[in-house]
Design an enzyme around this catalytic site. Structure first.
Site, PDB file in Angstrom:
ATOM      1  N   GLY A 120       1.583  10.430  -7.042  1.00 48.37           N
ATOM      2  CA  GLY A 120       2.063  10.401  -5.667  1.00 48.37           C
ATOM      3  C   GLY A 120       2.828   9.116  -5.420  1.00 48.37           C
ATOM      4  N   HIS A 177      -0.508   5.143   3.174  1.00 45.25           N
ATOM      5  CA  HIS A 177       0.642   4.255   2.968  1.00 45.25           C
ATOM      6  C   HIS A 177       1.582   4.270   4.177  1.00 45.25           C
ATOM      7  CE1 HIS A 177       0.449   2.687  -1.120  1.00 45.25           C
ATOM      8  NE2 HIS A 177       0.184   3.886  -1.622  1.00 45.25           N
ATOM      9  N   GLN A 228       6.525   2.419  -0.572  1.00 43.02           N
ATOM     10  CA  GLN A 228       6.338   1.844  -1.906  1.00 43.02           C
ATOM     11  C   GLN A 228       7.671   1.540  -2.592  1.00 43.02           C
ATOM     12  OE1 GLN A 228       3.284   5.024  -3.103  1.00 43.02           O
ATOM     13  NE2 GLN A 228       2.653   3.202  -4.247  1.00 43.02           N
ATOM     14  N   HIS A 239      -4.435   9.433   0.265  1.00 44.75           N
ATOM     15  CA  HIS A 239      -3.974   8.128  -0.228  1.00 44.75           C
ATOM     16  C   HIS A 239      -2.532   7.861   0.230  1.00 44.75           C
ATOM     17  CE1 HIS A 239      -3.548   5.056  -3.612  1.00 44.75           C
ATOM     18  NE2 HIS A 239      -2.297   5.266  -3.237  1.00 44.75           N
ATOM     19  N   GLU A 240      -1.665   8.854   0.028  1.00 46.63           N
ATOM     20  CA  GLU A 240      -0.249   8.658   0.380  1.00 46.63           C
ATOM     21  C   GLU A 240      -0.074   8.577   1.896  1.00 46.63           C
ATOM     22  OE1 GLU A 240       1.556   7.741  -1.954  1.00 46.63           O
ATOM     23  OE2 GLU A 240       0.245   8.456  -3.547  1.00 46.63           O
ATOM     24  N   CYS A 264      -3.115   3.100  -7.779  1.00 39.21           N
ATOM     25  CA  CYS A 264      -1.905   3.107  -6.959  1.00 39.21           C
ATOM     26  C   CYS A 264      -0.803   2.408  -7.740  1.00 39.21           C
ATOM     27  CB  CYS A 264      -2.186   2.373  -5.650  1.00 39.21           C
ATOM     28  SG  CYS A 264      -0.762   2.260  -4.559  1.00 39.21           S
ATOM     29  N   LEU A 265       0.386   2.982  -7.721  1.00 42.41           N
ATOM     30  CA  LEU A 265       1.500   2.357  -8.445  1.00 42.41           C
ATOM     31  C   LEU A 265       1.841   0.984  -7.863  1.00 42.41           C
ATOM     32  CD1 LEU A 265       3.799   5.467  -9.003  1.00 42.41           C
ATOM     33  CD2 LEU A 265       2.273   4.367 -10.655  1.00 42.41           C
TER      34      LEU A 265
HETATM   35 ZN    ZN Z   1      -0.574   4.218  -3.486  1.00 45.13          ZN
END
Ligand code: ZN
Length: 153
Positions: free
Chosen positions: A46, A135, A51, A131-132, A89-90
């Site tokens: 995701g 953000h 991000q 999670h997304e 998480c990236l």
């Molecule tokens: Zn993330």
């Protein structure tokens, strides 16, 4: 294919509130394609627009590499149950944490043609959506992780 730079924890852009998308433009279409490219290149499941430094309410998710979803202006309509598991998480490279989330979510959003859709998700897909979604309101999973983050081996 165009890759965007993934912002990492400590970057102020990850703490900001994202704005609603009012209409589809070529710029936004390109952003969405680049988000998929960037997510797949980084082997993530995701990625949310902040991000890559864009404060718009958009995220992409693909938990099995076969079901890409775009969520624009998403709303979580229902949440139930509970799941506790590893989450990464990236934007927090090399780490993971243990996070408890709802096991089921029902979400409403717009797709890339700005058509509304609803999706019911469980387990990993539900976790990725929550999670997304966080953000878009400037939150990272690290705020919810139990204990210290672990290093990815
Ligand atoms: Zn993330």
């Amino acid at each position: 294919m165009a890759l965007r730079k993934i912002r990492t924890i400590g970057d102020e852009v990850l703490t900001r509130q994202c704005r609603e998308v009012k209409g589809m433009t070529l710029r936004t279409r390109t952003l969405i394609q680049d988000m998929f490219d960037t997510m797949y290149e980084a082997a993530g499941v995701g990625l949310a627009a902040p991000q890559v430094g864009i404060l718009k309410r958009i995220f992409v998710v693909d938990v099995d590499g076969e079901h890409p979803y775009v969520f624009i202006n998403p709303e979580i309509l229902e949440m139930s149950g509970e799941q506790t598991g590893e989450e990464g998480c990236l934007s927090v490279p090399g780490k993971y944490g243990i996070v408890t989330r709802a096991n089921y979510v029902k979400v409403r959003a717009l797709d890339q043609d700005m058509k509304p859709f609803e999706l019911e998700a469980e387990e990993l897909l539900a976790r990725a959506i929550q999670h997304e979604y966080d953000h878009l309101d400037g939150h990272l999973y690290v705020e919810k992780a139990e204990g210290d983050l672990q290093e990815v081996e």
